[in-house]
Design a protein around this motif. Sequence first.
Motif, PDB file in Angstrom:
ATOM      1  N   SER A 148     -17.483 -12.829 -29.789  1.00 14.35           N
ATOM      2  CA  SER A 148     -17.730 -13.822 -28.734  1.00 14.35           C
ATOM      3  C   SER A 148     -17.107 -13.441 -27.389  1.00 14.35           C
ATOM      4  CB  SER A 148     -17.224 -15.200 -29.183  1.00 14.35           C
ATOM      5  OG  SER A 148     -15.847 -15.137 -29.458  1.00 14.35           O
ATOM      6  N   ALA A 149     -16.267 -12.407 -27.387  1.00 11.75           N
ATOM      7  CA  ALA A 149     -15.712 -11.819 -26.166  1.00 11.75           C
ATOM      8  C   ALA A 149     -15.213 -12.811 -25.123  1.00 11.75           C
ATOM      9  CB  ALA A 149     -16.741 -10.858 -25.548  1.00 11.75           C
ATOM     10  N   PRO A 150     -14.220 -13.638 -25.454  1.00  9.86           N
ATOM     11  CA  PRO A 150     -13.620 -14.501 -24.425  1.00  9.86           C
ATOM     12  C   PRO A 150     -12.758 -13.656 -23.487  1.00  9.86           C
ATOM     13  CG  PRO A 150     -12.368 -14.661 -26.451  1.00  9.86           C
ATOM     14  CD  PRO A 150     -13.549 -13.774 -26.752  1.00  9.86           C
ATOM     15  N   ASN A 151     -12.324 -14.217 -22.357  1.00 10.09           N
ATOM     16  CA  ASN A 151     -11.456 -13.455 -21.460  1.00 10.09           C
ATOM     17  C   ASN A 151     -10.061 -13.285 -22.049  1.00 10.09           C
ATOM     18  OD1 ASN A 151     -13.430 -15.229 -19.659  1.00 10.09           O
ATOM     19  ND2 ASN A 151     -13.059 -13.242 -18.664  1.00 10.09           N
ATOM     20  N   LYS A 152      -9.626 -14.347 -22.738  1.00 15.50           N
ATOM     21  CA  LYS A 152      -8.311 -14.242 -23.385  1.00 15.50           C
ATOM     22  C   LYS A 152      -8.331 -14.959 -24.724  1.00 15.50           C
ATOM     23  CE  LYS A 152      -5.139 -13.506 -19.583  1.00 15.50           C
ATOM     24  NZ  LYS A 152      -4.538 -14.128 -18.419  1.00 15.50           N
ATOM     25  N   ALA A 153      -7.591 -14.388 -25.685  1.00 15.02           N
ATOM     26  CA  ALA A 153      -7.492 -15.018 -27.003  1.00 15.02           C
ATOM     27  C   ALA A 153      -6.021 -15.149 -27.382  1.00 15.02           C
ATOM     28  CB  ALA A 153      -8.220 -14.173 -28.043  1.00 15.02           C
ATOM     29  N   PHE A 154      -5.660 -16.333 -27.865  1.00 17.41           N
ATOM     30  CA  PHE A 154      -4.273 -16.574 -28.258  1.00 17.41           C
ATOM     31  C   PHE A 154      -4.210 -17.006 -29.713  1.00 17.41           C
ATOM     32  CE2 PHE A 154      -4.495 -17.385 -23.747  1.00 17.41           C
ATOM     33  CZ  PHE A 154      -3.388 -16.715 -23.254  1.00 17.41           C
ATOM     34  N   LEU A 155      -3.196 -16.504 -30.381  1.00 17.05           N
ATOM     35  CA  LEU A 155      -2.913 -16.983 -31.733  1.00 17.05           C
ATOM     36  C   LEU A 155      -1.518 -17.593 -31.723  1.00 17.05           C
ATOM     37  CD1 LEU A 155      -3.253 -17.246 -34.795  1.00 17.05           C
ATOM     38  CD2 LEU A 155      -2.465 -14.887 -35.013  1.00 17.05           C
ATOM     39  N   ILE A 156      -1.445 -18.862 -32.116  1.00 20.42           N
ATOM     40  CA  ILE A 156      -0.138 -19.514 -32.209  1.00 20.42           C
ATOM     41  C   ILE A 156       0.209 -19.648 -33.688  1.00 20.42           C
ATOM     42  CG2 ILE A 156       1.206 -21.567 -31.631  1.00 20.42           C
ATOM     43  CD1 ILE A 156      -0.750 -21.976 -29.289  1.00 20.42           C
ATOM     44  N   ALA A 157       1.295 -19.006 -34.090  1.00 20.38           N
ATOM     45  CA  ALA A 157       1.646 -18.951 -35.514  1.00 20.38           C
ATOM     46  C   ALA A 157       2.857 -19.835 -35.811  1.00 20.38           C
ATOM     47  CB  ALA A 157       1.946 -17.508 -35.917  1.00 20.38           C
ATOM     48  N   TYR A 185      -5.715  -5.593 -31.318  1.00 19.41           N
ATOM     49  CA  TYR A 185      -6.932  -6.384 -31.126  1.00 19.41           C
ATOM     50  C   TYR A 185      -6.927  -7.186 -29.819  1.00 19.41           C
ATOM     51  CZ  TYR A 185      -7.969  -5.641 -36.133  1.00 19.41           C
ATOM     52  OH  TYR A 185      -8.239  -5.115 -37.359  1.00 19.41           O
ATOM     53  N   SER A 186      -5.892  -6.976 -28.978  1.00 19.75           N
ATOM     54  CA  SER A 186      -5.753  -7.749 -27.730  1.00 19.75           C
ATOM     55  C   SER A 186      -5.765  -9.259 -27.964  1.00 19.75           C
ATOM     56  CB  SER A 186      -6.844  -7.411 -26.716  1.00 19.75           C
ATOM     57  OG  SER A 186      -6.994  -6.043 -26.593  1.00 19.75           O
ATOM     58  N   ILE A 187      -5.099  -9.677 -29.015  1.00 21.61           N
ATOM     59  CA  ILE A 187      -4.893 -11.109 -29.215  1.00 21.61           C
ATOM     60  C   ILE A 187      -3.438 -11.382 -28.846  1.00 21.61           C
ATOM     61  CG2 ILE A 187      -4.707 -12.947 -30.946  1.00 21.61           C
ATOM     62  CD1 ILE A 187      -6.947 -11.492 -32.515  1.00 21.61           C
ATOM     63  N   SER A 188      -3.218 -12.331 -27.900  1.00 21.84           N
ATOM     64  CA  SER A 188      -1.834 -12.632 -27.527  1.00 21.84           C
ATOM     65  C   SER A 188      -1.222 -13.525 -28.583  1.00 21.84           C
ATOM     66  CB  SER A 188      -1.775 -13.333 -26.165  1.00 21.84           C
ATOM     67  OG  SER A 188      -2.471 -12.553 -25.215  1.00 21.84           O
ATOM     68  N   LEU A 189      -0.092 -13.075 -29.101  1.00 19.61           N
ATOM     69  CA  LEU A 189       0.566 -13.823 -30.168  1.00 19.61           C
ATOM     70  C   LEU A 189       1.677 -14.698 -29.594  1.00 19.61           C
ATOM     71  CD1 LEU A 189       1.274 -14.342 -33.189  1.00 19.61           C
ATOM     72  CD2 LEU A 189       2.830 -12.384 -33.004  1.00 19.61           C
ATOM     73  N   ILE A 190       1.686 -15.964 -30.007  1.00 20.79           N
ATOM     74  CA  ILE A 190       2.809 -16.833 -29.671  1.00 20.79           C
ATOM     75  C   ILE A 190       3.343 -17.389 -30.990  1.00 20.79           C
ATOM     76  CG2 ILE A 190       3.575 -18.893 -28.449  1.00 20.79           C
ATOM     77  CD1 ILE A 190       1.224 -18.503 -26.550  1.00 20.79           C
ATOM     78  N   GLU A 191       4.580 -17.083 -31.298  1.00 22.64           N
ATOM     79  CA  GLU A 191       5.179 -17.666 -32.496  1.00 22.64           C
ATOM     80  C   GLU A 191       5.867 -18.953 -32.083  1.00 22.64           C
ATOM     81  OE1 GLU A 191       7.359 -14.103 -33.787  1.00 22.64           O
ATOM     82  OE2 GLU A 191       6.010 -14.090 -35.507  1.00 22.64           O
ATOM     83  N   ALA A 192       5.615 -20.003 -32.836  1.00 18.82           N
ATOM     84  CA  ALA A 192       6.061 -21.326 -32.430  1.00 18.82           C
ATOM     85  C   ALA A 192       7.581 -21.401 -32.341  1.00 18.82           C
ATOM     86  CB  ALA A 192       5.554 -22.354 -33.421  1.00 18.82           C
ATOM     87  N   LYS A 193       8.071 -21.513 -31.151  1.00 15.10           N
ATOM     88  CA  LYS A 193       9.512 -21.725 -30.982  1.00 15.10           C
ATOM     89  C   LYS A 193       9.706 -23.233 -30.990  1.00 15.10           C
ATOM     90  CE  LYS A 193      11.013 -17.429 -29.536  1.00 15.10           C
ATOM     91  NZ  LYS A 193      10.827 -16.652 -30.753  1.00 15.10           N
ATOM     92  N   ASP A 194       9.460 -23.874 -29.875  1.00 17.89           N
ATOM     93  CA  ASP A 194       9.305 -25.320 -29.955  1.00 17.89           C
ATOM     94  C   ASP A 194       8.166 -25.691 -29.037  1.00 17.89           C
ATOM     95  OD1 ASP A 194      12.275 -25.327 -28.111  1.00 17.89           O
ATOM     96  OD2 ASP A 194      10.303 -25.756 -27.292  1.00 17.89           O
ATOM     97  N   ARG A 195       7.826 -26.956 -29.042  1.00 18.75           N
ATOM     98  CA  ARG A 195       6.596 -27.339 -28.340  1.00 18.75           C
ATOM     99  C   ARG A 195       6.610 -26.932 -26.873  1.00 18.75           C
ATOM    100  NH1 ARG A 195       4.581 -32.849 -30.850  1.00 18.75           N
ATOM    101  NH2 ARG A 195       5.173 -32.435 -32.985  1.00 18.75           N
ATOM    102  N   ASP A 196       7.737 -27.182 -26.197  1.00 16.45           N
ATOM    103  CA  ASP A 196       7.815 -26.856 -24.770  1.00 16.45           C
ATOM    104  C   ASP A 196       7.637 -25.369 -24.578  1.00 16.45           C
ATOM    105  OD1 ASP A 196       8.190 -29.410 -24.207  1.00 16.45           O
ATOM    106  OD2 ASP A 196      10.381 -29.291 -24.062  1.00 16.45           O
TER     107      ASP A 196
END
Length: 318
Positions: free
Chosen positions: A272-281, A296-307
């Motif tokens: 689907s080729a979006p401009n940016k892809a994020f994975l929140i784990a 795979y150019s997926i930006s990873l965010i590991e859940a620290k806290d909501r803020d």
Amino acid sequence: MRRAEIYKNHKVQIFLSKFISQNLGTIYPIFDLNHRYRYPDVEEIVGNPKSAKEFLKNLNNAGILKKELYDKVIQCPKCGSVNVSMHYCCPKCGSFNVKKASLIEHIKCGYIDSEESFRGSDKLVCPKCLRELMKVNVDYMKAGVWCICNKCGKSFDTPSPSHFCRDCHRIFTFDEALYEDAYIYSLSKDVMQKVCRGLTNIITMFLQNLGFEVESPGLLDGKSGLSHMFDIVARRCVGATRSVIVIDLATASEDAVSQDFVTAMFGKVYDSAPNKAFLIAFPKLEESGKKLTSRYSISLIEAKDRDDVVNTLKALIT
Ligand SMILES: [Zn+2]
Ligand SMILES: [Zn+2]
Ligand SMILES: [Zn+2]
């Protein structure tokens, strides 16, 4: 207590945010002779070892934490001490003055004896055929263990266990022993999903404030003609430039989110080729998956806290 009331408890809130922000994943106890198993991470919040155990038990009863058996603590029936050792005793006379030997079988000639009788100066030599034993499972096999009682001379392969209290010197058997469970704890899946849903709403609002049109869950058409679903699809036009962001949130069923999730997401992103892809784990992604996200150019965010998740997103988007 009902779950809704438990969530309002200040200590529970501190505990849950600590759980997520420090990626605790699983809470392990540590052992000391005075308190048996204790949970220092929880004691910091509720005060002492006893209330920490009580606190975890309540959260487990409410379904917020799941528990898993970690160990059994043996306690002296006379003085209550956990400074207890294990004795392997002779089944005939009960003495723990028992010698344990490993048995070896020389495969070529079939001779079986204790390892000791095979020991040459620095190699193993068969006492029957005098050939050297080089490789385990090729020349020789370990054939189990054998015990000899130093008191009555009986030989046996299964000793009978008993316990010795190092504090009051009482010798006791399994029948008399006090036997207590110790657990490890982790967030139950539905609580993690709830945190996830809460976060999806926060991210949606955040993106809307940045001028994105947000769908959650949202569909994005792929080159293949298939539509792909993401937890969040956000679209924005700035002048003539149109940008599309996709976000998936993943909760771990064990300690960490599996790399399979990354692979599955990549399939959708590639098509689907979006401009940016994020994975929140939640709470984190397993190590092997991290390498994949960068490939795979997926930006990873590991859940620290909501803020923090929102701030990290902000830095990556704007
Ligand atoms: Zn004792
Ligand atoms: Zn004996
Ligand atoms: Zn031999």
